[in-house]
Every structure is written in C-alpha cells, then in structure tokens.
Design a protein around this motif. Structure first.
Motif, PDB file in Angstrom:
ATOM      1  N   THR A   1      -5.024  -5.663   4.322  1.00 33.71           N
ATOM      2  CA  THR A   1      -4.233  -6.308   3.380  1.00 33.71           C
ATOM      3  C   THR A   1      -2.744  -6.624   3.459  1.00 33.71           C
ATOM      4  O   THR A   1      -1.965  -7.591   3.286  1.00 33.71           O
ATOM      5  CB  THR A   1      -4.671  -5.915   1.930  1.00 33.71           C
ATOM      6  OG1 THR A   1      -6.135  -5.841   1.864  1.00 33.71           O
ATOM      7  CG2 THR A   1      -4.178  -6.581   0.790  1.00 33.71           C
ATOM      8  N   GLU A   2      -1.968  -5.421   3.645  1.00 34.60           N
ATOM      9  CA  GLU A   2      -0.783  -5.209   4.029  1.00 34.60           C
ATOM     10  C   GLU A   2      -0.107  -6.137   5.041  1.00 34.60           C
ATOM     11  O   GLU A   2       0.994  -6.868   4.780  1.00 34.60           O
ATOM     12  CB  GLU A   2      -0.219  -3.828   4.071  1.00 34.60           C
ATOM     13  CG  GLU A   2       1.252  -3.851   3.920  1.00 34.60           C
ATOM     14  CD  GLU A   2       1.663  -2.261   4.207  1.00 34.60           C
ATOM     15  OE1 GLU A   2       2.613  -1.815   4.810  1.00 34.60           O
ATOM     16  OE2 GLU A   2       1.116  -1.521   3.837  1.00 34.60           O
ATOM     17  N   ASP A   3      -0.962  -6.350   5.950  1.00 36.20           N
ATOM     18  CA  ASP A   3      -0.385  -7.183   7.122  1.00 36.20           C
ATOM     19  C   ASP A   3      -0.683  -8.704   7.059  1.00 36.20           C
ATOM     20  O   ASP A   3       0.120  -9.454   7.753  1.00 36.20           O
ATOM     21  CB  ASP A   3      -1.280  -6.514   8.425  1.00 36.20           C
ATOM     22  CG  ASP A   3      -0.621  -5.347   8.887  1.00 36.20           C
ATOM     23  OD1 ASP A   3       0.638  -4.805   8.273  1.00 36.20           O
ATOM     24  OD2 ASP A   3      -1.302  -4.281   9.497  1.00 36.20           O
ATOM     25  N   SER A   4      -1.848  -8.899   6.386  1.00 40.29           N
ATOM     26  CA  SER A   4      -2.103 -10.296   6.383  1.00 40.29           C
ATOM     27  C   SER A   4      -2.103 -10.906   4.858  1.00 40.29           C
ATOM     28  O   SER A   4      -3.067 -11.670   4.481  1.00 40.29           O
ATOM     29  CB  SER A   4      -3.575 -10.515   7.074  1.00 40.29           C
ATOM     30  OG  SER A   4      -4.514  -9.856   6.359  1.00 40.29           O
TER      31      SER A   4
ATOM     32  N   ILE B   1      -7.406  -8.122  -3.514  1.00 39.38           N
ATOM     33  CA  ILE B   1      -6.717  -6.996  -3.806  1.00 39.38           C
ATOM     34  C   ILE B   1      -5.310  -7.269  -3.814  1.00 39.38           C
ATOM     35  O   ILE B   1      -4.725  -8.174  -3.050  1.00 39.38           O
ATOM     36  CB  ILE B   1      -7.100  -6.109  -2.619  1.00 39.38           C
ATOM     37  CG1 ILE B   1      -8.405  -5.503  -2.614  1.00 39.38           C
ATOM     38  CG2 ILE B   1      -6.009  -4.859  -2.505  1.00 39.38           C
ATOM     39  CD1 ILE B   1      -8.583  -4.798  -1.299  1.00 39.38           C
ATOM     40  N   ILE B   2      -4.536  -6.404  -4.954  1.00 40.90           N
ATOM     41  CA  ILE B   2      -2.949  -6.572  -5.098  1.00 40.90           C
ATOM     42  C   ILE B   2      -2.510  -5.270  -4.479  1.00 40.90           C
ATOM     43  O   ILE B   2      -3.101  -4.045  -4.902  1.00 40.90           O
ATOM     44  CB  ILE B   2      -2.840  -6.975  -6.457  1.00 40.90           C
ATOM     45  CG1 ILE B   2      -2.947  -8.392  -6.766  1.00 40.90           C
ATOM     46  CG2 ILE B   2      -1.165  -6.632  -6.783  1.00 40.90           C
ATOM     47  CD1 ILE B   2      -2.696  -8.749  -8.041  1.00 40.90           C
TER      48      ILE B   2
ATOM     49  N   LEU C   1      -8.809  -1.124   5.130  1.00 42.55           N
ATOM     50  CA  LEU C   1      -8.982  -2.414   4.359  1.00 42.55           C
ATOM     51  C   LEU C   1      -7.336  -2.661   3.825  1.00 42.55           C
ATOM     52  O   LEU C   1      -7.010  -3.816   3.652  1.00 42.55           O
ATOM     53  CB  LEU C   1      -9.795  -2.259   3.115  1.00 42.55           C
ATOM     54  CG  LEU C   1      -9.883  -3.388   2.029  1.00 42.55           C
ATOM     55  CD1 LEU C   1     -10.276  -4.503   2.686  1.00 42.55           C
ATOM     56  CD2 LEU C   1     -10.773  -2.852   0.885  1.00 42.55           C
ATOM     57  N   LEU C   2      -6.795  -1.449   3.552  1.00 42.04           N
ATOM     58  CA  LEU C   2      -5.288  -1.709   2.829  1.00 42.04           C
ATOM     59  C   LEU C   2      -4.217  -2.109   3.836  1.00 42.04           C
ATOM     60  O   LEU C   2      -3.355  -2.703   3.706  1.00 42.04           O
ATOM     61  CB  LEU C   2      -4.951  -0.396   2.377  1.00 42.04           C
ATOM     62  CG  LEU C   2      -5.767  -0.023   0.735  1.00 42.04           C
ATOM     63  CD1 LEU C   2      -5.296   1.339   0.280  1.00 42.04           C
ATOM     64  CD2 LEU C   2      -5.827  -1.050  -0.017  1.00 42.04           C
TER      65      LEU C   2
ATOM     66  N   TYR D   1       0.683   1.833  -4.481  1.00 40.38           N
ATOM     67  CA  TYR D   1      -0.734   1.712  -5.061  1.00 40.38           C
ATOM     68  C   TYR D   1      -1.206   0.287  -4.891  1.00 40.38           C
ATOM     69  O   TYR D   1      -0.816  -0.678  -4.438  1.00 40.38           O
ATOM     70  CB  TYR D   1      -0.537   2.179  -6.414  1.00 40.38           C
ATOM     71  CG  TYR D   1      -0.297   1.360  -7.615  1.00 40.38           C
ATOM     72  CD1 TYR D   1      -1.042   0.441  -8.247  1.00 40.38           C
ATOM     73  CD2 TYR D   1       1.169   1.441  -7.739  1.00 40.38           C
ATOM     74  CE1 TYR D   1      -0.500  -0.359  -9.319  1.00 40.38           C
ATOM     75  CE2 TYR D   1       1.666   0.415  -8.661  1.00 40.38           C
ATOM     76  CZ  TYR D   1       0.874  -0.141  -9.364  1.00 40.38           C
ATOM     77  OH  TYR D   1       1.300  -1.022 -10.372  1.00 40.38           O
ATOM     78  N   TYR D   2      -2.496   0.346  -5.127  1.00 39.27           N
ATOM     79  CA  TYR D   2      -3.297  -0.897  -4.845  1.00 39.27           C
ATOM     80  C   TYR D   2      -4.331  -1.087  -6.258  1.00 39.27           C
ATOM     81  O   TYR D   2      -4.676  -0.041  -6.742  1.00 39.27           O
ATOM     82  CB  TYR D   2      -3.981  -0.928  -3.558  1.00 39.27           C
ATOM     83  CG  TYR D   2      -5.184  -0.133  -3.764  1.00 39.27           C
ATOM     84  CD1 TYR D   2      -6.603  -0.799  -3.726  1.00 39.27           C
ATOM     85  CD2 TYR D   2      -5.223   0.953  -3.472  1.00 39.27           C
ATOM     86  CE1 TYR D   2      -7.603  -0.030  -3.943  1.00 39.27           C
ATOM     87  CE2 TYR D   2      -6.398   2.274  -3.279  1.00 39.27           C
ATOM     88  CZ  TYR D   2      -7.677   1.417  -3.915  1.00 39.27           C
ATOM     89  OH  TYR D   2      -8.804   2.191  -3.964  1.00 39.27           O
ATOM     90  N   PHE D   3      -4.925  -2.382  -6.406  1.00 47.13           N
ATOM     91  CA  PHE D   3      -6.084  -2.290  -7.167  1.00 47.13           C
ATOM     92  C   PHE D   3      -6.615  -3.699  -6.890  1.00 47.13           C
ATOM     93  O   PHE D   3      -5.931  -4.714  -6.523  1.00 47.13           O
ATOM     94  CB  PHE D   3      -5.447  -2.346  -8.627  1.00 47.13           C
ATOM     95  CG  PHE D   3      -4.611  -3.535  -9.366  1.00 47.13           C
ATOM     96  CD1 PHE D   3      -5.299  -4.541  -9.955  1.00 47.13           C
ATOM     97  CD2 PHE D   3      -3.424  -3.526  -9.179  1.00 47.13           C
ATOM     98  CE1 PHE D   3      -4.525  -5.740 -10.183  1.00 47.13           C
ATOM     99  CE2 PHE D   3      -2.422  -4.640  -9.284  1.00 47.13           C
ATOM    100  CZ  PHE D   3      -3.038  -5.681 -10.035  1.00 47.13           C
TER     101      PHE D   3
END
Length: 292
Positions: free
Chosen positions: A26-29, A57-58, A22-23, A73-75
């Motif tokens: 999120t990082e790629d798109s 997600i940020i 998932l992360l 990190y993420y949240f």
C-alpha cells in the motif's frame, strides 16, 4: 491488526507478516496522497489505496527531515455517498495519535453522533487557514461492520409523508425543548410515556423486533461504534481486487439517517433484499466537506 480489515475484504490477513506485506504494498503503490501541517508543525501525510470501489486502506504518517515517509498507523476505510448537513460540528484530536473524532448533534434522531474522521488532512488545512474550533459542514457517513444479520420487514403503520411529518414535528419539539420551551418539554415527556405504555402492552405477545422497526444507539466503550437496525434501501456487491473476497454495500435508513454500510459477505447472516432490515454493529466513519 485492525479488527475491521475484514470488512473491506481482508479476512485472509491472519498474522503480522501478511499484514506487513499488505502495508508495504500500500505504501509503495498508493493511488493518492494529501499533506498538511500537523499540530507539531511537521508535514503530515495521508496515503490512500483503493482495493474495491470506495474502500481500501489509508496510511497516515509524517515526512522526516530527510524527506523520507515514516508511517505512523493505518486503518481500513469506506466512503459513503449520502450527504447530510450539520451545524456546529466539533472535531477533536485523539490523545494517542494524529487521528480525530467528529461530534455533531442530530436533532431528528435526538442523539449526539460521534464518528471517526476520514479526511483529517482537509481538516488540518482548514484549521490552519481559518483557526476553526467548530464548523458547519456536510458529512458523508459510512459504516464498517464485521457482524450483521438480515431481519424481515415490519408492517408500516404510517405512510412516508406521515412519517416525515412526524419526524419533522419531533425535531421542532426537540429544538424548542433545548431552548427551554416548557410546553415542548411536556409534550415530549407525554410522547415518551405513551411510547413506553404501548411497548409494555405489546411486548407480552410480540417479539421486540416487530415493535421496534429501527434504532441507532452507542455500542460498547468506543464512542464511534453503534448498534444499528435499519431498513435496506439499496444493495451493491463489490469485489476486493487483491483477495477476490466479496463485500456487500448496503444503503440503510435508520430513524431518518441514511448511510451506507460495508460488510464482508462471510460476516452477513441472511440474504439481503430491499425492504428487509439490517441489524449489526458498525464502526462509524465520516467524510467532512467544510462549507465556505
């Protein structure tokens, strides 16, 4: 794994491999990115991906010397729409990482509100330009919840106008008391004694939630977590575009503070309706709009 991922529709994430996938996605798109100089002088980056309206997600991290993005990190986030003006807001960095807590005093509630700052890149840019330690700003509060239930409404003893006037009068008294006005302190003390006497009389025959219509109080050891009871003003249902899980967005009013709470449909006990009340634990976030 972040406890509040399920609040934005990711209750199916159960292990580190699923979270990693998932992360990485999120990082790629990611859909938007903001950068600013962090406290150590590096390029601090905030990448955001929305999976449902105003929530997702940020990712936060820094660019290394080669220009590669290094995730720190993420949240999960949820953006509110209800703005409220505050004076003398303080924003402080957490000790463990480049994340920040906001602190503001709400005189109408008589409490100090501590929240997790969503848009720290805006704050870092503002601090770099103006060297601020405290500021005047508008805040859009929002709450993420993984434990909530619906309560029936209570009969209101005052009209909206009478209630607004009572809140305004108490706000004036609290402000005067903080400035050392002895008469205001005495009036507030008498009010508290009358309230305590009324509750002591009624609690013998009534349930506590028929006496207390709303509350907003700290919960647990984390400063930005609150136990909230508030009247539901509006209801919206959204769907996570990836998991297809449904999430409620509830606009609630708790003691003159109006803000929105998102909660997974699976975690809400009862059927929400306008006029009913939401009771639950929320992680309070805030988007700060700095005033020129």
């Amino acid at each position: 794994m972040h406890e509040y991922l399920r609040a934005v529709g990711f209750s199916s994430i159960e292990n580190k491999e699923q979270l990693k996938h998932l992360l990485e996605m999120t990082e790629d798109s990611y859909q938007s990115e903001k950068t600013a100089f962090s406290g150590n002088g590096n390029d601090f980056s905030e990448r955001k991906k929305e999976f449902a309206p105003r929530m997702g997600i940020i990712l936060r991290g820094e660019y290394d010397e080669k220009g590669d993005y290094q995730r720190d990190y993420y949240f999960p986030y949820f953006e509110g729409t209800q703005e409220k003006f505050y004076d003398n807001i303080s924003i402080e960095r957490h000790a463990e990482k480049e994340s920040y807590a906001g602190v503001c005093e709400d005189l109408s509630m008589g409490v100090t509100i501590i929240f997790y700052v969503q848009n720290i890149v805006d704050y870092l840019s503002e601090r770099h330009l103006n060297h601020l330690s405290s500021c005047t700003a508008r805040i859009r509060f929002s709450g993420l919840s993984i434990d909530g239930r619906i309560l029936l409404p209570v009969a209101k003893r005052m009209t909206e106008e009478e209630n607004s006037e009572a809140i305004l009068q108490r706000t004036r008294l609290l402000k005067a008391a903080r400035e050392g006005d002895e008469e205001a302190i005495e009036n507030l003390t008498l009010e508290d004694m009358d309230t305590y006497s009324m509750i002591s009389r009624r609690i013998a025959d009534e349930d506590v939630f028929s006496i207390v219509s709303t509350y907003f109080m700290p919960y647990g050891v984390e400063c930005d977590h609150y136990n909230v009871l508030g009247e539901i003003l509006n209801i919206e249902m959204v769907e996570n575009s990836l998991t297809r899980e449904r999430v409620y967005i509830l606009t609630i009013e708790s003691h003159d503070l109006i803000f929105e709470v998102c909660i997974n449909q699976k975690d809400l006990l009862g059927e929400p309706a306008v006029g009913r009340r939401f009771k639950g634990i929320v992680w309070l976030q805030g988007n700060v709009s700095f005033q020129n």
